[in-house]
Design a protein around this motif. Sequence first.
Motif, PDB file in Angstrom:
ATOM      1  N   VAL A 164     -10.204 -17.293 -63.849  1.00  0.00           N
ATOM      2  CA  VAL A 164      -9.668 -18.434 -63.091  1.00  0.00           C
ATOM      3  C   VAL A 164      -8.748 -17.871 -62.030  1.00  0.00           C
ATOM      4  CG1 VAL A 164      -8.385 -20.596 -63.166  1.00  0.00           C
ATOM      5  CG2 VAL A 164      -9.769 -19.903 -65.149  1.00  0.00           C
ATOM      6  N   LEU A 165      -9.037 -18.167 -60.769  1.00  0.00           N
ATOM      7  CA  LEU A 165      -8.278 -17.636 -59.646  1.00  0.00           C
ATOM      8  C   LEU A 165      -7.236 -18.643 -59.174  1.00  0.00           C
ATOM      9  CD1 LEU A 165     -11.250 -16.217 -57.516  1.00  0.00           C
ATOM     10  CD2 LEU A 165      -9.824 -14.968 -59.164  1.00  0.00           C
ATOM     11  N   GLY A 166      -6.037 -18.162 -58.899  1.00  0.00           N
ATOM     12  CA  GLY A 166      -5.000 -18.992 -58.299  1.00  0.00           C
ATOM     13  C   GLY A 166      -5.129 -19.001 -56.786  1.00  0.00           C
ATOM     14  N   ASN A 167      -4.090 -19.480 -56.108  1.00  0.00           N
ATOM     15  CA  ASN A 167      -4.096 -19.414 -54.647  1.00  0.00           C
ATOM     16  C   ASN A 167      -3.847 -17.973 -54.205  1.00  0.00           C
ATOM     17  OD1 ASN A 167      -1.428 -20.120 -55.803  1.00  0.00           O
ATOM     18  ND2 ASN A 167      -0.697 -19.886 -53.693  1.00  0.00           N
ATOM     19  N   SER A 168      -4.310 -17.644 -53.024  1.00  0.00           N
ATOM     20  CA  SER A 168      -4.208 -16.266 -52.559  1.00  0.00           C
ATOM     21  C   SER A 168      -2.768 -15.915 -52.193  1.00  0.00           C
ATOM     22  CB  SER A 168      -5.124 -16.029 -51.359  1.00  0.00           C
ATOM     23  OG  SER A 168      -4.745 -16.836 -50.271  1.00  0.00           O
ATOM     24  N   ILE A 169      -2.438 -14.660 -52.373  1.00  0.00           N
ATOM     25  CA  ILE A 169      -1.107 -14.145 -52.040  1.00  0.00           C
ATOM     26  C   ILE A 169      -1.087 -13.800 -50.552  1.00  0.00           C
ATOM     27  CG2 ILE A 169       0.555 -12.291 -52.462  1.00  0.00           C
ATOM     28  CD1 ILE A 169      -0.579 -12.109 -55.316  1.00  0.00           C
ATOM     29  N   LYS A 170      -0.235 -14.470 -49.807  1.00  0.00           N
ATOM     30  CA  LYS A 170      -0.191 -14.258 -48.358  1.00  0.00           C
ATOM     31  C   LYS A 170       0.493 -12.921 -48.030  1.00  0.00           C
ATOM     32  CE  LYS A 170      -1.961 -18.329 -47.757  1.00  0.00           C
ATOM     33  NZ  LYS A 170      -3.400 -18.448 -47.441  1.00  0.00           N
ATOM     34  N   ASN A 171       0.029 -12.296 -46.956  1.00  0.00           N
ATOM     35  CA  ASN A 171       0.627 -11.059 -46.443  1.00  0.00           C
ATOM     36  C   ASN A 171       0.770  -9.992 -47.532  1.00  0.00           C
ATOM     37  OD1 ASN A 171       1.042 -12.274 -43.843  1.00  0.00           O
ATOM     38  ND2 ASN A 171       2.830 -13.331 -44.695  1.00  0.00           N
ATOM     39  N   TRP A 172      -0.264  -9.886 -48.374  1.00  0.00           N
ATOM     40  CA  TRP A 172      -0.194  -8.933 -49.476  1.00  0.00           C
ATOM     41  C   TRP A 172      -0.085  -7.484 -48.984  1.00  0.00           C
ATOM     42  CZ3 TRP A 172      -3.934  -5.259 -49.450  1.00  0.00           C
ATOM     43  CH2 TRP A 172      -5.134  -5.540 -48.775  1.00  0.00           C
ATOM     44  N   GLN A 173      -0.546  -7.237 -47.770  1.00  0.00           N
ATOM     45  CA  GLN A 173      -0.503  -5.864 -47.250  1.00  0.00           C
ATOM     46  C   GLN A 173       0.923  -5.326 -47.129  1.00  0.00           C
ATOM     47  OE1 GLN A 173      -2.042  -8.468 -45.854  1.00  0.00           O
ATOM     48  NE2 GLN A 173      -4.126  -7.963 -45.207  1.00  0.00           N
ATOM     49  N   SER A 174       1.888  -6.219 -46.992  1.00  0.00           N
ATOM     50  CA  SER A 174       3.280  -5.790 -46.798  1.00  0.00           C
ATOM     51  C   SER A 174       4.058  -5.700 -48.113  1.00  0.00           C
ATOM     52  CB  SER A 174       3.991  -6.774 -45.854  1.00  0.00           C
ATOM     53  OG  SER A 174       4.059  -8.062 -46.436  1.00  0.00           O
ATOM     54  N   LEU A 175       3.435  -6.010 -49.225  1.00  0.00           N
ATOM     55  CA  LEU A 175       4.147  -6.051 -50.506  1.00  0.00           C
ATOM     56  C   LEU A 175       4.222  -4.672 -51.153  1.00  0.00           C
ATOM     57  CD1 LEU A 175       2.609  -9.304 -52.032  1.00  0.00           C
ATOM     58  CD2 LEU A 175       4.809  -9.049 -50.874  1.00  0.00           C
ATOM     59  N   ASP A 176       5.289  -4.442 -51.877  1.00  0.00           N
ATOM     60  CA  ASP A 176       5.444  -3.243 -52.690  1.00  0.00           C
ATOM     61  C   ASP A 176       5.047  -3.610 -54.112  1.00  0.00           C
ATOM     62  OD1 ASP A 176       6.205  -1.066 -54.174  1.00  0.00           O
ATOM     63  OD2 ASP A 176       8.229  -0.914 -53.351  1.00  0.00           O
ATOM     64  N   PHE A 177       3.855  -3.195 -54.536  1.00  0.00           N
ATOM     65  CA  PHE A 177       3.341  -3.597 -55.839  1.00  0.00           C
ATOM     66  C   PHE A 177       4.193  -3.052 -56.983  1.00  0.00           C
ATOM     67  CE2 PHE A 177      -0.191  -4.604 -53.185  1.00  0.00           C
ATOM     68  CZ  PHE A 177      -0.845  -5.654 -53.826  1.00  0.00           C
ATOM     69  N   SER A 178       4.919  -1.994 -56.739  1.00  0.00           N
ATOM     70  CA  SER A 178       5.769  -1.444 -57.797  1.00  0.00           C
ATOM     71  C   SER A 178       6.989  -2.316 -58.072  1.00  0.00           C
ATOM     72  CB  SER A 178       6.219  -0.024 -57.422  1.00  0.00           C
ATOM     73  OG  SER A 178       7.084  -0.053 -56.296  1.00  0.00           O
ATOM     74  N   GLU A 179       7.291  -3.224 -57.156  1.00  0.00           N
ATOM     75  CA  GLU A 179       8.460  -4.095 -57.312  1.00  0.00           C
ATOM     76  C   GLU A 179       8.101  -5.533 -57.694  1.00  0.00           C
ATOM     77  OE1 GLU A 179      11.565  -3.082 -57.233  1.00  0.00           O
ATOM     78  OE2 GLU A 179      10.942  -1.023 -56.822  1.00  0.00           O
ATOM     79  N   LEU A 180       6.829  -5.897 -57.585  1.00  0.00           N
ATOM     80  CA  LEU A 180       6.419  -7.271 -57.841  1.00  0.00           C
ATOM     81  C   LEU A 180       6.597  -7.633 -59.314  1.00  0.00           C
ATOM     82  CD1 LEU A 180       3.112  -8.000 -55.893  1.00  0.00           C
ATOM     83  CD2 LEU A 180       5.360  -8.998 -55.508  1.00  0.00           C
ATOM     84  N   LYS A 181       7.088  -8.846 -59.545  1.00  0.00           N
ATOM     85  CA  LYS A 181       7.235  -9.346 -60.908  1.00  0.00           C
ATOM     86  C   LYS A 181       6.371 -10.594 -61.091  1.00  0.00           C
ATOM     87  CE  LYS A 181      11.970  -7.645 -61.507  1.00  0.00           C
ATOM     88  NZ  LYS A 181      13.391  -8.022 -61.755  1.00  0.00           N
ATOM     89  N   SER A 182       5.947 -10.800 -62.327  1.00  0.00           N
ATOM     90  CA  SER A 182       5.175 -11.990 -62.656  1.00  0.00           C
ATOM     91  C   SER A 182       5.822 -12.689 -63.841  1.00  0.00           C
ATOM     92  CB  SER A 182       3.726 -11.615 -62.983  1.00  0.00           C
ATOM     93  OG  SER A 182       3.675 -10.790 -64.144  1.00  0.00           O
TER      94      SER A 182
END
Length: 257
Positions: A164-182
């Motif tokens: 099940v897919l949620g809405n897309s994450i905008k401007n994902w290219q600029s994100l630091d995946f090591s810092e993202l929290k869920s």
Amino acid sequence: MEKTRKIADLLLTQHVEKKAFSNLNGQYQPVSTEEAYMAQHEFQKRSSRGPIGGFKIALASIVQQELCGINHPIAGGIFSSDIHHSPHKIYLQKYHGLGLEFELAFKISKTIWSDELKKEAFNLLDHVDEIYPAFELIIDRDADYTDLSALTLIADNAWSGGVVLGNSIKNWQSLDFSELKSTLYWNNEAPVEAKIIDANPLTSLEWVINHLGNMGLEIPKDSIIITGSVLKTRKPLKKDKVIYKVEELAEVEVLII
């Protein structure tokens, strides 16, 4: 090939008859990872669920490997008919041993050919269109998690039940995946947080792409690739409402019916 077809037919019959998961043995036991994946491809072709619309990694994180007692990732296919969009109602009786996992999903923007992966200039993220928070639906058929064979899991399409897919994450290219929290919200329970990096999604994406490429397979445009759960698999009950959020960027929601 005759053996792998027999393995696939046995597993598909077990699914139809709602038999509990058990490790393959005797004449049906794969003798290698290669043979197990050949059986998986037969399972996909011979299934009534239609064409493949994406791919998954299973056991991407240490927490999932520890849960299943297997110390390496495996891959499977996602049927197009099993790709859903949030908010989504899940009818529990349709699944035999349903579990939810909490992941990122990547949409491939252009076909990736196996020979492309050998080129020095190949950039994986140039082939990514969108990224979403996602629930993976797994079908474990009430398996005994203390006794799991990796080769049987592979042949059984890595327990793939859909996504099940949620809405897309905008401007994902600029994100630091090591810092993202869920954050996982399950009914009125206290929210549970996890770092996206706990499942190392970019590493998992690369692993899936390379796995398919090494098998000489292409990854078609618009394929959905899911990259492993940041939290342990959890089995839902009827009336559960579950939301998985990536910070305030995007979320995915299901209601269990």
